[in-house]
Design an enzyme around this catalytic site. Structure first.
Site, PDB file in Angstrom:
ATOM      1  N   HIS A  60     -11.270  11.004   7.346  1.00 51.14           N
ATOM      2  CA  HIS A  60     -11.125   9.545   7.343  1.00 51.14           C
ATOM      3  C   HIS A  60     -10.607   8.975   8.655  1.00 51.14           C
ATOM      4  O   HIS A  60     -11.053   7.923   9.095  1.00 51.14           O
ATOM      5  CB  HIS A  60     -10.161   9.163   6.210  1.00 51.14           C
ATOM      6  CG  HIS A  60      -9.978   7.687   6.048  1.00 51.14           C
ATOM      7  ND1 HIS A  60     -11.038   6.828   5.837  1.00 51.14           N
ATOM      8  CD2 HIS A  60      -8.862   6.900   6.065  1.00 51.14           C
ATOM      9  CE1 HIS A  60     -10.580   5.588   5.721  1.00 51.14           C
ATOM     10  NE2 HIS A  60      -9.272   5.605   5.879  1.00 51.14           N
ATOM     11  N   GLU A 118       0.859  -1.189   0.000  1.00 53.49           N
ATOM     12  CA  GLU A 118       0.000   0.000   0.000  1.00 53.49           C
ATOM     13  C   GLU A 118       0.889   1.231   0.000  1.00 53.49           C
ATOM     14  O   GLU A 118       2.069   1.146   0.369  1.00 53.49           O
ATOM     15  CB  GLU A 118      -0.921   0.009   1.221  1.00 53.49           C
ATOM     16  CG  GLU A 118      -2.150  -0.858   1.031  1.00 53.49           C
ATOM     17  CD  GLU A 118      -3.158  -0.738   2.154  1.00 53.49           C
ATOM     18  OE1 GLU A 118      -2.860  -0.071   3.155  1.00 53.49           O
ATOM     19  OE2 GLU A 118      -4.238  -1.314   2.021  1.00 53.49           O
ATOM     20  N   HIS A 171      -8.972  11.500   3.516  1.00 52.70           N
ATOM     21  CA  HIS A 171      -8.698  10.535   2.442  1.00 52.70           C
ATOM     22  C   HIS A 171      -9.111  11.148   1.105  1.00 52.70           C
ATOM     23  O   HIS A 171     -10.173  11.776   1.016  1.00 52.70           O
ATOM     24  CB  HIS A 171      -9.481   9.245   2.706  1.00 52.70           C
ATOM     25  CG  HIS A 171      -8.962   8.075   1.949  1.00 52.70           C
ATOM     26  ND1 HIS A 171      -9.118   7.953   0.588  1.00 52.70           N
ATOM     27  CD2 HIS A 171      -8.269   6.985   2.346  1.00 52.70           C
ATOM     28  CE1 HIS A 171      -8.547   6.826   0.189  1.00 52.70           C
ATOM     29  NE2 HIS A 171      -8.025   6.224   1.241  1.00 52.70           N
ATOM     30  N   ARG A 197      -1.124   9.143   9.424  1.00 51.88           N
ATOM     31  CA  ARG A 197      -1.067   7.691   9.609  1.00 51.88           C
ATOM     32  C   ARG A 197      -0.631   6.972   8.337  1.00 51.88           C
ATOM     33  O   ARG A 197      -1.128   7.263   7.251  1.00 51.88           O
ATOM     34  CB  ARG A 197      -2.446   7.176  10.010  1.00 51.88           C
ATOM     35  CG  ARG A 197      -2.564   5.675  10.020  1.00 51.88           C
ATOM     36  CD  ARG A 197      -3.956   5.258  10.389  1.00 51.88           C
ATOM     37  NE  ARG A 197      -4.936   5.564   9.378  1.00 51.88           N
ATOM     38  CZ  ARG A 197      -5.587   4.647   8.661  1.00 51.88           C
ATOM     39  NH1 ARG A 197      -5.350   3.366   8.821  1.00 51.88           N
ATOM     40  NH2 ARG A 197      -6.479   5.020   7.764  1.00 51.88           N
ATOM     41  N   ARG A 224      -1.715  10.178   0.992  1.00 50.30           N
ATOM     42  CA  ARG A 224      -3.112  10.631   1.081  1.00 50.30           C
ATOM     43  C   ARG A 224      -3.265  12.139   1.239  1.00 50.30           C
ATOM     44  O   ARG A 224      -4.079  12.764   0.550  1.00 50.30           O
ATOM     45  CB  ARG A 224      -3.764   9.999   2.316  1.00 50.30           C
ATOM     46  CG  ARG A 224      -4.094   8.587   2.122  1.00 50.30           C
ATOM     47  CD  ARG A 224      -4.643   7.965   3.358  1.00 50.30           C
ATOM     48  NE  ARG A 224      -4.756   6.544   3.059  1.00 50.30           N
ATOM     49  CZ  ARG A 224      -5.141   5.623   3.907  1.00 50.30           C
ATOM     50  NH1 ARG A 224      -5.473   5.959   5.124  1.00 50.30           N
ATOM     51  NH2 ARG A 224      -5.210   4.365   3.534  1.00 50.30           N
TER      52      ARG A 224
HETATM   53  C1  LIG Z   1     -13.760   3.049   5.459  1.00 51.92           C
HETATM   54  C2  LIG Z   1     -12.586   2.773   6.341  1.00 51.92           C
HETATM   55  C3  LIG Z   1     -11.571   1.952   5.899  1.00 51.92           C
HETATM   56  C4  LIG Z   1     -10.462   1.682   6.729  1.00 51.92           C
HETATM   57  N1  LIG Z   1      -9.494   0.807   6.294  1.00 51.92           N
HETATM   58  C5  LIG Z   1      -8.474   0.489   7.141  1.00 51.92           C
HETATM   59  C6  LIG Z   1      -7.511  -0.481   6.782  1.00 51.92           C
HETATM   60  O1  LIG Z   1      -7.569  -1.074   5.712  1.00 51.92           O
HETATM   61  N2  LIG Z   1      -6.514  -0.753   7.657  1.00 51.92           N
HETATM   62  C7  LIG Z   1      -6.402  -0.133   8.869  1.00 51.92           C
HETATM   63  O2  LIG Z   1      -5.454  -0.418   9.627  1.00 51.92           O
HETATM   64  N3  LIG Z   1      -7.336   0.781   9.238  1.00 51.92           N
HETATM   65  C8  LIG Z   1      -8.363   1.092   8.425  1.00 51.92           C
HETATM   66  N4  LIG Z   1      -9.289   2.017   8.828  1.00 51.92           N
HETATM   67  C9  LIG Z   1      -9.208   2.585  10.177  1.00 51.92           C
HETATM   68  C10 LIG Z   1      -9.633   1.530  11.205  1.00 51.92           C
HETATM   69  O3  LIG Z   1     -10.694   0.772  10.684  1.00 51.92           O
HETATM   70  C11 LIG Z   1     -10.079   2.141  12.516  1.00 51.92           C
HETATM   71  O4  LIG Z   1      -9.135   3.084  12.958  1.00 51.92           O
HETATM   72  C12 LIG Z   1     -10.224   1.087  13.599  1.00 51.92           C
HETATM   73  O5  LIG Z   1     -11.006   0.022  13.133  1.00 51.92           O
HETATM   74  C13 LIG Z   1     -10.853   1.680  14.832  1.00 51.92           C
HETATM   75  O6  LIG Z   1     -11.177   0.646  15.719  1.00 51.92           O
HETATM   76  P1  LIG Z   1     -11.729   0.974  17.155  1.00 51.92           P
HETATM   77  O7  LIG Z   1     -11.943  -0.333  17.831  1.00 51.92           O
HETATM   78  O8  LIG Z   1     -10.847   1.959  17.795  1.00 51.92           O
HETATM   79  O9  LIG Z   1     -13.129   1.739  16.904  1.00 51.92           O
HETATM   80  P2  LIG Z   1     -14.450   1.292  16.130  1.00 51.92           P
HETATM   81  O10 LIG Z   1     -14.199   0.092  15.312  1.00 51.92           O
HETATM   82  O11 LIG Z   1     -15.012   2.460  15.431  1.00 51.92           O
HETATM   83  O12 LIG Z   1     -15.453   0.881  17.302  1.00 51.92           O
HETATM   84  C14 LIG Z   1     -16.031   1.840  18.136  1.00 51.92           C
HETATM   85  C15 LIG Z   1     -17.019   1.163  19.085  1.00 51.92           C
HETATM   86  O13 LIG Z   1     -17.346   2.056  20.141  1.00 51.92           O
HETATM   87  C16 LIG Z   1     -18.737   2.000  20.384  1.00 51.92           C
HETATM   88  N5  LIG Z   1     -19.156   3.264  21.017  1.00 51.92           N
HETATM   89  C17 LIG Z   1     -18.876   4.530  20.625  1.00 51.92           C
HETATM   90  N6  LIG Z   1     -19.429   5.420  21.488  1.00 51.92           N
HETATM   91  C18 LIG Z   1     -20.056   4.698  22.440  1.00 51.92           C
HETATM   92  C19 LIG Z   1     -20.829   5.032  23.596  1.00 51.92           C
HETATM   93  N7  LIG Z   1     -21.089   6.303  23.953  1.00 51.92           N
HETATM   94  N8  LIG Z   1     -21.341   4.027  24.349  1.00 51.92           N
HETATM   95  C20 LIG Z   1     -21.129   2.733  24.004  1.00 51.92           C
HETATM   96  N9  LIG Z   1     -20.417   2.360  22.916  1.00 51.92           N
HETATM   97  C21 LIG Z   1     -19.888   3.333  22.154  1.00 51.92           C
HETATM   98  C22 LIG Z   1     -19.330   1.771  19.008  1.00 51.92           C
HETATM   99  O14 LIG Z   1     -20.650   1.287  19.126  1.00 51.92           O
HETATM  100  C23 LIG Z   1     -18.333   0.750  18.455  1.00 51.92           C
HETATM  101  O15 LIG Z   1     -18.679  -0.529  18.930  1.00 51.92           O
HETATM  102  C24 LIG Z   1     -10.398   2.289   8.001  1.00 51.92           C
HETATM  103  C25 LIG Z   1     -11.420   3.130   8.442  1.00 51.92           C
HETATM  104  C26 LIG Z   1     -12.510   3.380   7.622  1.00 51.92           C
HETATM  105  C27 LIG Z   1     -13.597   4.282   8.120  1.00 51.92           C
END
Ligand SMILES: Cc1cc2nc3c(=O)[nH]c(=O)nc-3n(C[C@H](O)[C@H](O)[C@H](O)COP(=O)(O)OP(=O)(O)OC[C@H]3O[C@@H](n4cnc5c(N)ncnc54)[C@H](O)[C@@H]3O)c2cc1C
Length: 489
Positions: free
Chosen positions: A335, A114, A227, A370, A274
């Site tokens: 993003h 990538e 992005h 990032r 990006r």
């Molecule tokens: C379209 C897209 C493509 C991506 N592609 C990549 C990739 O290929 N590789 C990579 O490394 N990263 C990628 N990323 C970034 C990566 O996906 C995220 O940074 C990462 O998944 C975040 O994970 P997380 O567990 O921190 O949060 P999230 O997966 O967003 O989970 C957040 C959780 O918190 C909960 N929550 C929030 N507020 C509350 C509240 N008040 N009370 C209770 N629950 C709450 C939500 O319900 C959810 O369950 C991408 C992001 C996007 C948007």
């Protein structure tokens, strides 16, 4: 009688789910998700996870160097070293618990390239890696009797008491409390602070706002990644990502006149990092007076496109665009958030007993920008570290009794006026979207600060709308405050 847990995890994305799996059976864990378990930024991740798994062709030094270059050397070096050296075993653990990463004919994990990576080191499941990881983690978490799950439950309050915390929860119209010796905030990003974002509906920065209200340090919230290629739907909110890999496979970026323009702004053209491509698009948009832009990959074999990008192909079809024949309408989008709740190597925040991991946290791994596919890796490494540290502390100090729960609100109050979130999103979009507009910082900050004060003191009814509007306002206020003070730019 209020229920007490050893650990409460707010969030069920990769960070929350992977942390939950690390605890031994005698630690009782509650995991809370404000919507259904599968709605998260994690489920949307397309490209994959970066990790040094092929020691013949790759090494830690190279991955560290790539991460620092992408981050403009504003990264925390020891955090990057931890990420890169510990990450591979977490990725292998995912494979061991059943994540179906794509494989070569030899049976080895397939590793792709990538932008910004000097070696092929991205493991993936087609173009829907996040969903494959989340589904497997959920299956594993559900099989553990020590983990309870509450879906469709919003954490709206977090109070520190002796030996732990009390959390206020809203499920439907029911308001309740749970206690926890340790809390992990894993609530993801802040995309919904913007009009244009690739993020899921849950990305309203709730955990950052809760940590801020509790007095935890928040750092570099204005380090935001835009992005360059999100699908430019008529409906402004849902802007799904057209992965960088599409440009990697030869797609060209066209302006409203059908002309390639990226090379005018950078010699790497469409394959520049990006932030550089996003910047070029916005400058070209100003030059042409149009927000109409396209990605064109129609010169490639249709079968190849369908095989390589099945998810993107079908999402585009749903929007009436056949990417094997039609140009894909695209535009930059918010993003990813590089900053967040400040944590150390064990994922501890500045508040004793409070941890954070994933996109809501700031480890310093990403610096100013990032590197692609480092965020899932960061979520894995730091959520595991958080769980290990909490487990150690529980073993050492035993299960001490929690201080008394604070008085719970009855949730009654004034109805929230419509349009607050829209107003904040417009302010953010106008003030800091790809190209910052310093002349607007002070006025935008004052406007948002007024909204924050009103939401906090205005005695509004407790609803999901109120919780999210308050989070968006607090997060926007912190971002604009940093910009106004000249931090990060
Ligand atoms: C379209 C897209 C493509 C991506 N592609 C990549 C990739 O290929 N590789 C990579 O490394 N990263 C990628 N990323 C970034 C990566 O996906 C995220 O940074 C990462 O998944 C975040 O994970 P997380 O567990 O921190 O949060 P999230 O997966 O967003 O989970 C957040 C959780 O918190 C909960 N929550 C929030 N507020 C509350 C509240 N008040 N009370 C209770 N629950 C709450 C939500 O319900 C959810 O369950 C991408 C992001 C996007 C948007």
């Amino acid at each position: 009688m209020n229920k007490e847990y050893d650990v409460v995890i707010i969030g069920a994305g990769v960070a929350g789910l992977y942390a939950a799996l690390q605890f031994s059976g005698d630690v009782n864990v509650l995991m809370i998700s404000k919507r259904e378990l599968t709605l998260s930024n994690s489920s949307l991740a397309q490209g994959g996870v970066a990790a040094v798994l092929d020691k013949d062709h790759d090494n830690f030094k190279l991955h560290i160097a790539d991460t620092l270059i992408a981050g403009k050397f504003k990264n925390n070096l020891s955090a990057v070293e931890k990420l890169v050296s510990e990450g591979p075993s977490d990725v292998m653990r995912l494979k061991d618990i059943g994540v179906d990463f794509d494989k070569e004919k030899s049976g080895e994990l397939s590793k792709t390239l990538e932008a910004g990576h000097s070696r092929n080191r991205i493991v993936h499941h087609k173009d829907s890696t996040g969903k494959a990881i989340v589904d497997t983690l959920i299956e594993n978490v559900k099989a553990k009797p020590n983990i309870s799950i509450k879906e469709n439950t919003y954490v709206f309050e977090l109070d520190k008491v002796e030996n732990g915390f009390w959390l206020g929860l809203l499920s439907g119209t029911e308001i309740s409390q749970v206690g926890a010796r340790f809390v992990l905030i894993a609530t993801g990003g802040i995309g919904r602070v913007y009009q244009y974002t690739t993020n899921s509906a849950v990305a309203t920065g709730d955990g950052i706002a809760l940590a801020h209200m509790l007095g935890a340090e928040i750092k570099h919230l204005s380090r935001i990644q835009f992005h360059p290629t999100a699908f430019a739907a008529e409906n402004e909110r849902e802007r799904f990502l057209i992965s960088e890999a599409v440009r990697g496979e030869g797609a060209v970026y066209l302006n409203c006149k059908g002309e390639r323009f990226a090379f005018k702004y950078d010699e790497r053209g469409e394959l520049a990092p990006r932030d550089v491509v996003s910047d070029a698009v916005i400058r070209e948009s100003i030059a042409t007076g149009s927000e109409k832009f396209y990605l064109d990959i129609t010169h490639k074999d249709p079968e190849f496109i369908k095989q390589r990008f099945p998810m993107i192909y079908s999402r585009c079809l749903e929007e009436g665009v056949d990417m094997t024949k039609d140009k894909i309408p695209v535009f930059p989008c918010q993003h990813y958030l590089m900053g967040g709740i400040q944590i150390g190597a064990n994922a501890q925040t500045t508040v004793e007993g409070l941890y954070a991991a994933g996109e809501c946290s700031h480890t310093g791994v990403h610096g100013a920008n990032r590197l692609a596919s480092n965020s899932l890796l960061e979520a894995l490494v730091y959520s595991r570290s958080a769980a290990e540290n909490m487990s150690e502390k529980l073993k050492k100090s035993g299960k001490k009794p929690l201080g008394a729960a604070p008085k719970l609100t009855d949730g009654k109050g004034r109805e929230l006026p419509k349009g607050i979130r829209t107003e904040i999103r417009k302010i953010m979009q106008d003030t800091y979207f790809v190209l910052p507009k310093p002349e607007k910082y002070q006025e935008s900050y004052t406007e948002v600060d007024k909204i924050v004060n009103d939401l906090i003191t205005g005695n509004y009814e407790l609803t999901p709308d109120f919780i999210e509007a308050r989070s968006i306002a607090i997060v926007a206020g912190i971002i604009l405050g940093e910009l106004k003070e000249g931090i990060n730019l």
